[in-house]
Design a protein around this motif. Structure first.
Motif, PDB file in Angstrom:
ATOM      1  N   GLU A  32       0.826  -1.211   0.000  1.00  0.00           N
ATOM      2  CA  GLU A  32       0.000   0.000   0.000  1.00  0.00           C
ATOM      3  C   GLU A  32       0.860   1.261   0.000  1.00  0.00           C
ATOM      4  O   GLU A  32       0.524   2.228  -0.678  1.00  0.00           O
ATOM      5  N   GLU A  33       1.943   1.242   0.723  1.00  0.00           N
ATOM      6  CA  GLU A  33       2.827   2.416   0.765  1.00  0.00           C
ATOM      7  C   GLU A  33       3.450   2.672  -0.615  1.00  0.00           C
ATOM      8  O   GLU A  33       3.526   3.814  -1.064  1.00  0.00           O
ATOM      9  N   ARG A  36       0.706   4.101  -2.838  1.00  0.00           N
ATOM     10  CA  ARG A  36       0.451   5.517  -2.528  1.00  0.00           C
ATOM     11  C   ARG A  36       1.507   6.406  -3.173  1.00  0.00           C
ATOM     12  O   ARG A  36       1.199   7.457  -3.741  1.00  0.00           O
ATOM     13  N   GLY A  41      -2.653   8.282  -4.453  1.00  0.00           N
ATOM     14  CA  GLY A  41      -3.993   7.910  -4.011  1.00  0.00           C
ATOM     15  C   GLY A  41      -3.983   7.169  -2.692  1.00  0.00           C
ATOM     16  O   GLY A  41      -2.934   6.804  -2.176  1.00  0.00           O
ATOM     17  N   GLU A  42      -5.169   6.938  -2.176  1.00  0.00           N
ATOM     18  CA  GLU A  42      -5.363   6.205  -0.925  1.00  0.00           C
ATOM     19  C   GLU A  42      -6.133   4.919  -1.224  1.00  0.00           C
ATOM     20  O   GLU A  42      -7.340   4.965  -1.501  1.00  0.00           O
ATOM     21  N   ARG A  44      -7.349   2.581   0.508  1.00  0.00           N
ATOM     22  CA  ARG A  44      -8.456   2.188   1.390  1.00  0.00           C
ATOM     23  C   ARG A  44      -9.791   2.817   0.991  1.00  0.00           C
ATOM     24  O   ARG A  44     -10.840   2.335   1.384  1.00  0.00           O
ATOM     25  N   ARG A  45      -9.746   3.883   0.217  1.00  0.00           N
ATOM     26  CA  ARG A  45     -10.994   4.497  -0.251  1.00  0.00           C
ATOM     27  C   ARG A  45     -11.550   3.822  -1.503  1.00  0.00           C
ATOM     28  O   ARG A  45     -12.701   4.040  -1.889  1.00  0.00           O
ATOM     29  N   ARG A 122      -6.994   8.204  -8.736  1.00  0.00           N
ATOM     30  CA  ARG A 122      -5.762   7.974  -7.968  1.00  0.00           C
ATOM     31  C   ARG A 122      -5.988   6.937  -6.877  1.00  0.00           C
ATOM     32  O   ARG A 122      -5.152   6.067  -6.659  1.00  0.00           O
ATOM     33  N   ASP A 123      -7.125   7.021  -6.191  1.00  0.00           N
ATOM     34  CA  ASP A 123      -7.438   6.046  -5.144  1.00  0.00           C
ATOM     35  C   ASP A 123      -7.600   4.642  -5.735  1.00  0.00           C
ATOM     36  O   ASP A 123      -7.066   3.672  -5.211  1.00  0.00           O
ATOM     37  N   ALA A 126      -4.246   3.300  -6.834  1.00  0.00           N
ATOM     38  CA  ALA A 126      -3.473   2.869  -5.662  1.00  0.00           C
ATOM     39  C   ALA A 126      -3.937   1.504  -5.194  1.00  0.00           C
ATOM     40  O   ALA A 126      -3.131   0.632  -4.870  1.00  0.00           O
ATOM     41  N   TYR A 127      -5.239   1.293  -5.162  1.00  0.00           N
ATOM     42  CA  TYR A 127      -5.780  -0.001  -4.740  1.00  0.00           C
ATOM     43  C   TYR A 127      -5.343  -1.110  -5.702  1.00  0.00           C
ATOM     44  O   TYR A 127      -4.887  -2.175  -5.272  1.00  0.00           O
TER      45      TYR A 127
END
Length: 131
Positions: A32-33, A36, A41-42, A44-45, A122-123, A126-127
Motif C-alpha cells: 500500500e505504501e 500511494r 492515491g489512498e 483504502r478508499r 488515484r485512489d 493505488a488499490y
C-alpha cells in the motif's frame, strides 16, 4: 508426557500462524505504501469507488465483494503486469489516464468512460497497484 508434546506442538503451530499473519500484514502495508507513492492515491478508499462505478460487473477484483465479472481481465496483481489493457506500458500515469478516459487510448475498447474524477482515479489506481 504425550499430552505435553501435543500442547507444545499446538503452541508452535499457533506461533507459526501468528508469525505468518504478521508477515502478511507487513507485506500488505508495504504494498500500500508503494502504491500511494506511485499514484498519490489512498487505496483504502477504493473498494467503495470500485463498487459505485460498477467495476466488478466486468472485472474480478480481489478484496471487493461481488467484483467477479468476466467481461474484462481480472485486476489482481496489476502492478506486476507489463501492459495496461494490452495497449499502454504499465505506469501510474498511464493507468490514471486509462481509468479516466479509456477510449482516448483504445477507441474500440469495451471499457466505458465512467466519469471518475482525478482524485478517485488515484485512489482506484493505488488499490489496484496494492492488490
Amino acid at each position: 508426557m504425550r499430552r505435553g508434546g501435543v500442547l507444545a506442538a499446538a503452541g508452535l503451530l499457533l506461533l507459526a500462524a501468528a508469525g505468518l499473519l504478521w508477515w502478511q500484514a507487513e507485506r500488505m502495508a508495504q504494498e500500500e505504501e508503494i502504491a500511494r507513492a506511485l499514484t498519490g492515491g489512498e487505496p483504502r478508499r477504493a473498494p467503495a469507488l470500485l463498487t459505485r462505478y460498477g467495476c466488478g460487473g466486468c472485472h474480478a477484483i480481489p478484496g471487493v465483494p461481488g467484483a467477479d465479472g468476466r467481461v474484462g481481465p481480472p485486476l489482481g496483481s496489476l502492478r506486476e503486469r507489463v501492459y495496461i489493457a494490452g495497449v499502454l506500458p504499465n505506469t501510474a500515469e498511464n493507468l490514471l489516464g486509462w481509468l479516466r478516459d479509456p477510449r482516448a487510448h483504445a477507441p474500440r475498447t469495451a471499457m466505458p468512460a465512467t466519469g471518475i474524477t482525478e482524485a478517485e482515479a488515484r485512489d482506484v489506481a493505488a488499490y489496484l497497484y496494492a492488490h
